[in-house]
Design an enzyme around this catalytic site. Structure first.
Site, mmCIF file in Angstrom:
data_model
loop_
_atom_site.group_PDB
_atom_site.id
_atom_site.type_symbol
_atom_site.label_atom_id
_atom_site.label_comp_id
_atom_site.label_asym_id
_atom_site.label_seq_id
_atom_site.Cartn_x
_atom_site.Cartn_y
_atom_site.Cartn_z
ATOM 1 N N ASN A 21 0.863 -1.182 0.000
ATOM 2 C CA ASN A 21 0.000 0.000 0.000
ATOM 3 C C ASN A 21 0.898 1.229 0.000
ATOM 4 O OD1 ASN A 21 -1.748 2.074 0.515
ATOM 5 N ND2 ASN A 21 -2.415 1.362 2.532
ATOM 6 N N LYS A 71 0.141 4.239 -0.196
ATOM 7 C CA LYS A 71 -0.486 5.415 0.421
ATOM 8 C C LYS A 71 -0.283 6.641 -0.487
ATOM 9 C CE LYS A 71 -0.180 3.188 4.855
ATOM 10 N NZ LYS A 71 -0.076 3.295 6.306
ATOM 11 N N HIS A 95 -9.488 1.239 4.805
ATOM 12 C CA HIS A 95 -8.232 1.388 5.537
ATOM 13 C C HIS A 95 -8.465 2.308 6.739
ATOM 14 C CE1 HIS A 95 -4.136 2.503 6.526
ATOM 15 N NE2 HIS A 95 -3.766 1.404 5.889
ATOM 16 N N GLU A 124 -6.876 4.692 7.834
ATOM 17 C CA GLU A 124 -6.669 6.118 7.536
ATOM 18 C C GLU A 124 -7.903 6.718 6.855
ATOM 19 O OE1 GLU A 124 -2.963 5.444 5.542
ATOM 20 O OE2 GLU A 124 -2.058 4.950 7.474
ATOM 21 N N GLU A 171 -5.449 -4.931 10.439
ATOM 22 C CA GLU A 171 -4.440 -3.899 10.682
ATOM 23 C C GLU A 171 -4.749 -3.196 12.010
ATOM 24 O OE1 GLU A 171 -2.428 -2.650 6.731
ATOM 25 O OE2 GLU A 171 -4.043 -1.269 7.160
ATOM 26 N N GLY A 186 2.349 2.398 10.945
ATOM 27 C CA GLY A 186 3.288 3.509 10.829
ATOM 28 C C GLY A 186 3.952 3.899 12.134
ATOM 29 N N SER A 228 3.340 -2.068 10.392
ATOM 30 C CA SER A 228 4.789 -2.131 10.598
ATOM 31 C C SER A 228 5.402 -3.478 10.221
ATOM 32 C CB SER A 228 5.140 -1.755 12.044
ATOM 33 O OG SER A 228 4.715 -0.431 12.319
#
Ligand code: 13P
Length: 257
Positions: free
Chosen positions: A9, A11, A96, A98, A168, A174, A214
């Site tokens: 991904n 991003k 996701h 985010e 996730e 991150g 991560s």
């Protein structure tokens, strides 16, 4: 046997020029047989067509990071499933954390997008996962079960077997903090059992469940060795060919065991 699927991904990183460099780097190093493992790259919309021309004919599949649930119309700023198909996408990441956190996506919206994506011939990679606060309150199981049940609502068992779930944990994205292989395995098994309850165990056994948060070359082998971890959704470490390839190598190694 479920295949191990590694998806990158990207991003909101990489201009078309940078995308070309990255894909060419990955292709140059992907010289070993993948066996049952699969590789997907998910660049930003602006690089999809270019990346498609570079991966066409290779073992690398293409995915997008989001999609809308209509084919066309006055939806400024959105991109539709047929548009993604037209630039060679086979996969699309949905829900996701985010997108949930910054763009207000709910389980209901993610479900709507997943149903539309499936009907359009795209394979959704549907993301679920708890926040740090939810883990500390010991409500991870409840949160993840609700997410899985909601995002899969009204999806047939034939379709559920095709899609991918990505677990996730938000606190691991991150942050450099990874779930331990056992923590991840526990939630993956919970997800599979939830799918088993909704459909049938034979269906649940076919669903690919990726771990994300991560994932790096150093921790990927232990994570991918877990019985219910069928791949990885990689953020930071997919932006460099060397680290992405090292994770793919571990997927191939752990597929063989
Ligand atoms: P990181 O690998 O950078 O933690 O990101 C994970 C992720 O969000 C993949 O979708």
């Amino acid at each position: 046997m479920r295949p191990k699927i590694i998806a990158g991904n990207w991003k909101m990183y990489k201009t078309p020029t940078e995308s070309k460099d990255l894909v060419e780097g990955i292709k140059a190093k992907l010289t070993f047989p993948l066996g049952a493992a699969k590789v997907i790259v998910c660049p930003p919309f602006t690089s999809l067509a270019l990346v498609q021309s570079l991966v066409s004919g290779s073992a690398i599949a293409l995915g997008a990071q989001n999609v809308y649930f209509e084919d066309e119309g006055a939806y400024t700023g959105e991109v539709s499933p047929p548009m993604l198909r037209s630039v060679g996408c086979s996969y699309v990441i949905l829900g996701h954390s985010e997108r949930r956190q910054y763009f207000g996506e709910t389980n209901e919206l993610v479900n709507k997008k997943a149903r539309k994506a499936l009907a359009s011939g795209l394979i959704p990679i549907v993301c679920v996962g708890e926040t740090l606060e939810q883990r500390e309150k010991n409500i991870t199981d409840q949160i993840v079960t609700t997410q899985v049940r909601s995002v899969l609502k009204d999806i047939s068992s034939g379709d559920v077997e095709r899609l991918i779930i990505a677990y996730e944990p938000v606190w691991a994205i991150g942050t450099g903090k990874t779930a331990t292989p056992q923590q991840a395995q526990d939630v993956h098994l919970l997800i599979r059992k939830t799918i088993g309850q909704m459909y049938a165990w034979a269906t649940a056994e076919k669903v690919v469940i990726q771990y994300g948060g991560s994932v790096k070359p150093e921790n990927s082998r232990d994570l991918l060795s877990q019985a219910d971890i069928d791949g990885a959704l990689v953020g930071g470490a997919c932006l460099k060919a060397d680290s992405f390839i090292a994770i793919i190598e571990n997927a191939v190694l752990t597929s063989r065991k």
